[in-house]
Motif scaffolding. Structure first.
Motif, PDB file in Angstrom:
ATOM      1  N   PHE A  55      77.282 122.095 -17.902  1.00  0.00           N
ATOM      2  CA  PHE A  55      76.415 123.279 -17.830  1.00  0.00           C
ATOM      3  C   PHE A  55      77.157 124.584 -18.043  1.00  0.00           C
ATOM      4  O   PHE A  55      76.540 125.636 -18.074  1.00  0.00           O
ATOM      5  CB  PHE A  55      75.666 123.313 -16.489  1.00  0.00           C
ATOM      6  CG  PHE A  55      74.692 122.184 -16.335  1.00  0.00           C
ATOM      7  CD1 PHE A  55      73.456 122.226 -16.960  1.00  0.00           C
ATOM      8  CD2 PHE A  55      75.024 121.052 -15.603  1.00  0.00           C
ATOM      9  CE1 PHE A  55      72.561 121.180 -16.846  1.00  0.00           C
ATOM     10  CE2 PHE A  55      74.144 119.991 -15.481  1.00  0.00           C
ATOM     11  CZ  PHE A  55      72.909 120.055 -16.110  1.00  0.00           C
ATOM     12  N   SER A  56      78.496 124.523 -18.214  1.00  0.00           N
ATOM     13  CA  SER A  56      79.196 125.797 -18.303  1.00  0.00           C
ATOM     14  C   SER A  56      78.972 126.461 -19.666  1.00  0.00           C
ATOM     15  O   SER A  56      78.863 127.688 -19.758  1.00  0.00           O
ATOM     16  CB  SER A  56      80.665 125.622 -17.907  1.00  0.00           C
ATOM     17  OG  SER A  56      81.491 125.743 -18.995  1.00  0.00           O
ATOM     18  N   GLY A  57      78.834 125.652 -20.736  1.00  0.00           N
ATOM     19  CA  GLY A  57      78.534 126.214 -22.062  1.00  0.00           C
ATOM     20  C   GLY A  57      77.165 126.879 -22.067  1.00  0.00           C
ATOM     21  O   GLY A  57      76.964 127.935 -22.678  1.00  0.00           O
ATOM     22  N   LEU A  58      76.223 126.270 -21.371  1.00  0.00           N
ATOM     23  CA  LEU A  58      74.863 126.813 -21.288  1.00  0.00           C
ATOM     24  C   LEU A  58      74.887 128.177 -20.598  1.00  0.00           C
ATOM     25  O   LEU A  58      74.283 129.147 -21.066  1.00  0.00           O
ATOM     26  CB  LEU A  58      73.988 125.818 -20.519  1.00  0.00           C
ATOM     27  CG  LEU A  58      72.572 126.266 -20.157  1.00  0.00           C
ATOM     28  CD1 LEU A  58      71.784 126.678 -21.381  1.00  0.00           C
ATOM     29  CD2 LEU A  58      71.845 125.135 -19.423  1.00  0.00           C
ATOM     30  N   LYS A  59      75.648 128.239 -19.498  1.00  0.00           N
ATOM     31  CA  LYS A  59      75.769 129.501 -18.749  1.00  0.00           C
ATOM     32  C   LYS A  59      76.369 130.598 -19.651  1.00  0.00           C
ATOM     33  O   LYS A  59      75.892 131.731 -19.676  1.00  0.00           O
ATOM     34  CB  LYS A  59      76.682 129.223 -17.544  1.00  0.00           C
ATOM     35  CG  LYS A  59      77.056 130.400 -16.727  1.00  0.00           C
ATOM     36  CD  LYS A  59      78.221 130.027 -15.822  1.00  0.00           C
ATOM     37  CE  LYS A  59      79.493 129.795 -16.612  1.00  0.00           C
ATOM     38  NZ  LYS A  59      80.602 129.253 -15.823  1.00  0.00           N
ATOM     39  N   THR A  60      77.391 130.217 -20.441  1.00  0.00           N
ATOM     40  CA  THR A  60      78.032 131.185 -21.350  1.00  0.00           C
ATOM     41  C   THR A  60      77.053 131.606 -22.452  1.00  0.00           C
ATOM     42  O   THR A  60      77.005 132.775 -22.825  1.00  0.00           O
ATOM     43  CB  THR A  60      79.304 130.563 -21.958  1.00  0.00           C
ATOM     44  OG1 THR A  60      80.058 129.992 -20.885  1.00  0.00           O
ATOM     45  CG2 THR A  60      80.159 131.600 -22.660  1.00  0.00           C
ATOM     46  N   ALA A  61      76.265 130.652 -22.959  1.00  0.00           N
ATOM     47  CA  ALA A  61      75.278 130.977 -24.001  1.00  0.00           C
ATOM     48  C   ALA A  61      74.273 132.004 -23.474  1.00  0.00           C
ATOM     49  O   ALA A  61      73.914 132.958 -24.169  1.00  0.00           O
ATOM     50  CB  ALA A  61      74.560 129.713 -24.456  1.00  0.00           C
ATOM     51  N   VAL A  62      73.839 131.819 -22.219  1.00  0.00           N
ATOM     52  CA  VAL A  62      72.893 132.774 -21.618  1.00  0.00           C
ATOM     53  C   VAL A  62      73.569 134.139 -21.496  1.00  0.00           C
ATOM     54  O   VAL A  62      72.995 135.170 -21.855  1.00  0.00           O
ATOM     55  CB  VAL A  62      72.411 132.282 -20.228  1.00  0.00           C
ATOM     56  CG1 VAL A  62      71.507 133.335 -19.582  1.00  0.00           C
ATOM     57  CG2 VAL A  62      71.691 130.961 -20.343  1.00  0.00           C
ATOM     58  N   LEU A  63      74.815 134.125 -21.034  1.00  0.00           N
ATOM     59  CA  LEU A  63      75.561 135.376 -20.851  1.00  0.00           C
ATOM     60  C   LEU A  63      75.633 136.171 -22.156  1.00  0.00           C
ATOM     61  O   LEU A  63      75.280 137.359 -22.199  1.00  0.00           O
ATOM     62  CB  LEU A  63      76.973 135.057 -20.336  1.00  0.00           C
ATOM     63  CG  LEU A  63      77.915 136.249 -20.165  1.00  0.00           C
ATOM     64  CD1 LEU A  63      77.484 137.105 -18.991  1.00  0.00           C
ATOM     65  CD2 LEU A  63      79.350 135.789 -19.943  1.00  0.00           C
ATOM     66  N   TYR A  64      76.036 135.473 -23.244  1.00  0.00           N
ATOM     67  CA  TYR A  64      76.198 136.204 -24.504  1.00  0.00           C
ATOM     68  C   TYR A  64      74.860 136.618 -25.117  1.00  0.00           C
ATOM     69  O   TYR A  64      74.787 137.629 -25.798  1.00  0.00           O
ATOM     70  CB  TYR A  64      77.109 135.434 -25.469  1.00  0.00           C
ATOM     71  CG  TYR A  64      78.546 135.638 -25.044  1.00  0.00           C
ATOM     72  CD1 TYR A  64      79.198 136.838 -25.322  1.00  0.00           C
ATOM     73  CD2 TYR A  64      79.218 134.687 -24.287  1.00  0.00           C
ATOM     74  CE1 TYR A  64      80.499 137.075 -24.869  1.00  0.00           C
ATOM     75  CE2 TYR A  64      80.512 134.912 -23.830  1.00  0.00           C
ATOM     76  CZ  TYR A  64      81.152 136.108 -24.128  1.00  0.00           C
ATOM     77  OH  TYR A  64      82.423 136.347 -23.668  1.00  0.00           O
ATOM     78  N   SER A  65      73.795 135.869 -24.824  1.00  0.00           N
ATOM     79  CA  SER A  65      72.490 136.313 -25.337  1.00  0.00           C
ATOM     80  C   SER A  65      72.084 137.601 -24.603  1.00  0.00           C
ATOM     81  O   SER A  65      71.506 138.502 -25.198  1.00  0.00           O
ATOM     82  CB  SER A  65      71.426 135.217 -25.221  1.00  0.00           C
ATOM     83  OG  SER A  65      70.971 135.092 -23.904  1.00  0.00           O
TER      84      SER A  65
END
Ligand code: KG4
Ligand code: ZN
Length: 348
Positions: free
Chosen positions: A219-229
């Motif tokens: 889930f850490s990639g997902l969290k980063t994807a949300v952050l950058y969006s």
């Protein structure tokens, strides 16, 4: 060997319950939640957690015995969480349990917190125990600290199938909620916001890839994807946090909804891959704090129906950390004569 006292102090909740292992019925379950003390810090502060455990454990025990309508002498066995968790919080529960066992001449059983969650779906909300939950079954346990799939063969007999490589699902909800300027924990808030836009997928965040069709979580990639969006939309600054004028209620709803749908897809995909790999599995159970989420429960229920499998979930009060699940596991361990002794230690 009838009445089991269950003590849970692994993190920020003090839970104590009495389970009647002969009648297979819960007599009481009391909980003190420290959420208010940690909210402003955006996560659990271990030192505050253990001090609060120390203050609350005795009054919660008294309340649990009173609710059960019994005195301490009526208790036969003390079951206590001894791993995993915050060491200071665990020590409070284990030392307290050892004192009770030694002073009252009772047997003691150390319980693994995750095993507690794993079997929590056997408890019904009214305190009775399910008799129709078949073995072998699959258990998806998802909370703030863990996200795993277990192959459950019998009471106390299980093996891990997949575990998250990094963050837990609940942690992803908590971290995204924090990014959007909310306190801890964030899961329930994300669900509420997502419901307001009918669980639509606006941002199509990345789903976990399964190279060899093996179940696995990350889930850490997902969290980063949300952050950058959020950064891209001018709603988050990597140094200063949320930019409130651009973090509009509409954006919060869209992010929450897209995140929840993505986690739903990840859960369903993993469950389907596991059913395929282990056709003997008859049912799925969904447990841990994240299993409070009605949207995720509905998604998993649907995935199970499509595969011809039964679906069970723990009632919300037993999804969150609680003493009842610890007492329940203590009950079958007592039947299996798996007792500990006064050398019981934390994290071992
Ligand atoms: O099992 P639990 O009480 O504590 C741990 O052992 O971690 O789970 C707490 C986690 C938190 O991450 C919280 O955000 C999540 O469960 N949670 C939810 C919901 N309610 C609590 N996640 C999604 N939807 C919810 N309704
Ligand atoms: Zn837990």
């Amino acid at each position: 060997m009838a009445l089991i006292l269950g003590i849970e102090t692994s993190c920020d909740d003090t839970g104590i319950a009495v389970y009647d292992n002969t009648q297979k019925k819960l007599l009481s379950s009391m909980l003190f939640s420290q959420i208010k003390s940690h909210e402003i810090y955006g996560g659990v502060v271990p030192e505050i957690a253990s001090r609060s455990q120390l203050e609350k454990i005795e009054p919660i025990l008294s309340a649990a015995l009173a609710q059960a309508g019994i005195g301490f002498n009526a208790i036969d066995i003390i079951a206590v969480t001894h791993k995993p968790g915050l060491v200071g919080s665990l020590l409070v529960g284990v030392c307290f349990a050892k004192g009770l066992a030694w002073g009252g001449n009772k047997k003691i059983i150390g319980i693994d917190h995750i095993e507690g969650h794993m079997f929590s779906s056997f408890l019904n909300d009214d305190g009775t125990t399910k008799t129709d939950l078949p073995f072998p079954h699959l258990c998806l346990t998802a909370s703030g600290g863990h996200t795993s799939l277990y192959h459950i063969k019998e009471f106390g007999n299980f093996s891990p199938i997949a575990e998250t490589l990094d963050d837990a699902a609940g942690e992803a909800f908590d971290k995204v909620a924090k990014m959007m300027g909310f306190g801890y924990p964030g899961g329930a808030l994300i669900e509420k916001m997502a419901a307001e836009v009918d669980f639509e997928d606006f941002f199509k965040y990345p789903r976990t890839k399964h190279p060899n069709h093996e179940p696995m979580f990350s889930f850490s990639g997902l969290k980063t994807a949300v952050l950058y969006s959020l950064v891209k939309l001018g709603a988050y600054d990597l140094h200063n946090g949320p930019i409130l004028e651009n973090m509009t209620p509409e954006l919060i709803r869209k992010v929450s909804s897209s995140l929840l749908v993505c986690v739903g897809d990840i859960f369903c995909q993993n469950v389907k891959l596991t059913f395929k790999k282990y056709p003997e599995i008859k049912a799925l159970t969904f447990v841990g704090g994240v299993a409070c989420n009605k949207y995720l429960r509905a998604r998993l229920q649907e995935a199970c129906a499509q595969q011809g499998k039964q679906f069970f979930f723990a009632p919300p009060r037993f999804c969150m950390d609680n003493g009842a699940m610890i007492a329940f596991v203590g009950g079958y361990k007592a039947e299996q004569e798996k007792f500990s002794d006064l050398h019981l230690d934390v994290l071992k």
